[in-house]
Design a protein around this motif. Structure first.
Motif, PDB file in Angstrom:
ATOM      1  N   GLN A  75       0.810  -1.219   0.000  1.00 29.43           N
ATOM      2  CA  GLN A  75       0.000   0.000   0.000  1.00 29.43           C
ATOM      3  C   GLN A  75       0.847   1.274   0.000  1.00 29.43           C
ATOM      4  N   PHE A  76       2.142   1.149   0.202  1.00 35.04           N
ATOM      5  CA  PHE A  76       3.015   2.315   0.172  1.00 35.04           C
ATOM      6  C   PHE A  76       3.804   2.415  -1.132  1.00 35.04           C
ATOM      7  N   GLU A  77       3.417   1.619  -2.111  1.00 33.29           N
ATOM      8  CA  GLU A  77       4.066   1.639  -3.420  1.00 33.29           C
ATOM      9  C   GLU A  77       3.097   2.157  -4.470  1.00 33.29           C
ATOM     10  N   ILE A  78       3.669   2.645  -5.549  1.00 29.57           N
ATOM     11  CA  ILE A  78       2.869   3.053  -6.706  1.00 29.57           C
ATOM     12  C   ILE A  78       2.714   1.797  -7.559  1.00 29.57           C
ATOM     13  N   GLY A  79       1.517   1.267  -7.578  1.00 35.39           N
ATOM     14  CA  GLY A  79       1.293   0.040  -8.337  1.00 35.39           C
ATOM     15  C   GLY A  79       2.240  -1.050  -7.884  1.00 35.39           C
ATOM     16  N   ARG A  80       2.833  -1.709  -8.844  1.00 34.52           N
ATOM     17  CA  ARG A  80       3.811  -2.763  -8.534  1.00 34.52           C
ATOM     18  C   ARG A  80       5.205  -2.334  -8.971  1.00 34.52           C
ATOM     19  N   THR A  81       5.464  -1.058  -8.893  1.00 34.56           N
ATOM     20  CA  THR A  81       6.727  -0.504  -9.392  1.00 34.56           C
ATOM     21  C   THR A  81       7.848  -0.530  -8.368  1.00 34.56           C
ATOM     22  N   HIS A  82       7.552  -0.796  -7.127  1.00 28.21           N
ATOM     23  CA  HIS A  82       8.506  -0.733  -6.016  1.00 28.21           C
ATOM     24  C   HIS A  82       9.004   0.685  -5.768  1.00 28.21           C
ATOM     25  N   HIS A  83       8.301   1.674  -6.301  1.00 29.21           N
ATOM     26  CA  HIS A  83       8.564   3.084  -6.002  1.00 29.21           C
ATOM     27  C   HIS A  83       7.522   3.525  -4.987  1.00 29.21           C
ATOM     28  N   LEU A  84       7.946   4.330  -4.035  1.00 28.10           N
ATOM     29  CA  LEU A  84       7.045   4.739  -2.962  1.00 28.10           C
ATOM     30  C   LEU A  84       6.034   5.773  -3.431  1.00 28.10           C
ATOM     31  N   ASN A  85       4.808   5.647  -2.915  1.00 28.91           N
ATOM     32  CA  ASN A  85       3.808   6.687  -3.143  1.00 28.91           C
ATOM     33  C   ASN A  85       4.024   7.779  -2.086  1.00 28.91           C
ATOM     34  N   ALA A  86       3.174   8.800  -2.079  1.00 29.95           N
ATOM     35  CA  ALA A  86       3.365   9.931  -1.160  1.00 29.95           C
ATOM     36  C   ALA A  86       3.349   9.483   0.307  1.00 29.95           C
ATOM     37  N   ALA A  87       2.441   8.588   0.655  1.00 32.02           N
ATOM     38  CA  ALA A  87       2.408   8.082   2.034  1.00 32.02           C
ATOM     39  C   ALA A  87       3.681   7.292   2.340  1.00 32.02           C
ATOM     40  N   GLY A  88       4.136   6.525   1.377  1.00 33.80           N
ATOM     41  CA  GLY A  88       5.384   5.777   1.535  1.00 33.80           C
ATOM     42  C   GLY A  88       6.575   6.694   1.740  1.00 33.80           C
ATOM     43  N   GLU A  89       6.562   7.838   1.068  1.00 40.75           N
ATOM     44  CA  GLU A  89       7.640   8.814   1.235  1.00 40.75           C
ATOM     45  C   GLU A  89       7.653   9.384   2.652  1.00 40.75           C
ATOM     46  N   VAL A  90       6.476   9.608   3.219  1.00 40.79           N
ATOM     47  CA  VAL A  90       6.408  10.083   4.604  1.00 40.79           C
ATOM     48  C   VAL A  90       7.003   9.023   5.530  1.00 40.79           C
ATOM     49  N   ILE A  91       6.604   7.771   5.327  1.00 43.73           N
ATOM     50  CA  ILE A  91       7.125   6.674   6.147  1.00 43.73           C
ATOM     51  C   ILE A  91       8.635   6.544   5.948  1.00 43.73           C
ATOM     52  N   ASP A  92       9.102   6.679   4.713  1.00 44.82           N
ATOM     53  CA  ASP A  92      10.538   6.594   4.439  1.00 44.82           C
ATOM     54  C   ASP A  92      11.290   7.726   5.137  1.00 44.82           C
ATOM     55  N   GLY A  93      10.698   8.918   5.163  1.00 48.65           N
ATOM     56  CA  GLY A  93      11.321  10.033   5.877  1.00 48.65           C
ATOM     57  C   GLY A  93      11.438   9.745   7.365  1.00 48.65           C
ATOM     58  N   LEU A  94      10.411   9.134   7.912  1.00 48.94           N
ATOM     59  CA  LEU A  94      10.438   8.754   9.322  1.00 48.94           C
ATOM     60  C   LEU A  94      11.514   7.700   9.563  1.00 48.94           C
ATOM     61  N   HIS A  95      11.607   6.742   8.654  1.00 48.69           N
ATOM     62  CA  HIS A  95      12.622   5.687   8.751  1.00 48.69           C
ATOM     63  C   HIS A  95      14.024   6.301   8.738  1.00 48.69           C
TER      64      HIS A  95
END
Length: 166
Positions: A75-95
């Motif tokens: 749910q944090f990826e754009i489709g099946r591209t393994h690229h992060l969506n906007a929510a994934g980017e927030v989580i990645d920033g936290l990480h």
């Protein structure tokens, strides 16, 4: 009888529209990362006791491990591209923030000058936990453990001999 497809039709878009969408996503991702940019300061951390640093390390490591598992969910990826969506980017920033915090805690602990056997032991456990988590070389870990044990034993000996300072 007409059979209807269960799949959602993919709209046709031009290359220009696709490029604009990618730029749009990148801008959204950058602003999402800014949501989690907070500061941890070495000067502030240097006021903590070794026990407090060790407890902070434990909390940061637990949070980082949890976030690491969360960010790899679809749910944090754009489709099946393994690229992060906007929510994934927030989580990645936290990480990233948590990883930087862990490194800062270790830097502060290594730079500190413990004055008691108890502080030396707390620092030893902290550094050993960190080295074990990195897990790159068993010989380095054993050497660090021996070095830290010698420092703690030396401080305990000095304390028993009536010398308070390490």
């Amino acid at each position: 009888m007409d059979k209807q497809s269960n799949s959602t039709p993919v709209p046709e878009i031009s290359i220009g529209e696709a490029a604009a969408a990618v730029v749009d996503h990148a801008e959204t991702a950058m602003s999402a990362r800014q949501l989690v940019q907070t500061r941890m300061d070495a000067v502030e951390l240097s006021t903590l006791t070794m026990r407090e640093l060790r407890n902070l390390y434990d909390a940061l490591r637990l949070a980082e491990t949890s976030i690491d598992g969360i960010i790899n969910q679809p749910q944090f990826e754009i489709g099946r591209t393994h690229h992060l969506n906007a929510a994934g980017e927030v989580i990645d920033g936290l990480h990233t923030f948590l990883l930087n915090g862990i490194e800062l805690v270790i830097h502060v602990a290594k730079s500190a000058a413990p004055t008691t056997a108890e502080e030396l032991e707390e620092r030893a456990w902290l550094l050993l936990k960190y080295e074990a988590a990195c897990g790159e070389c068993l010989a380095d870990f054993v050497a660090l453990a021996a070095q830290q044990n010698a420092a703690v034993d030396g401080a305990a000996f000095l304390a028993r001999a009536g010398r308070a300072s390490v």
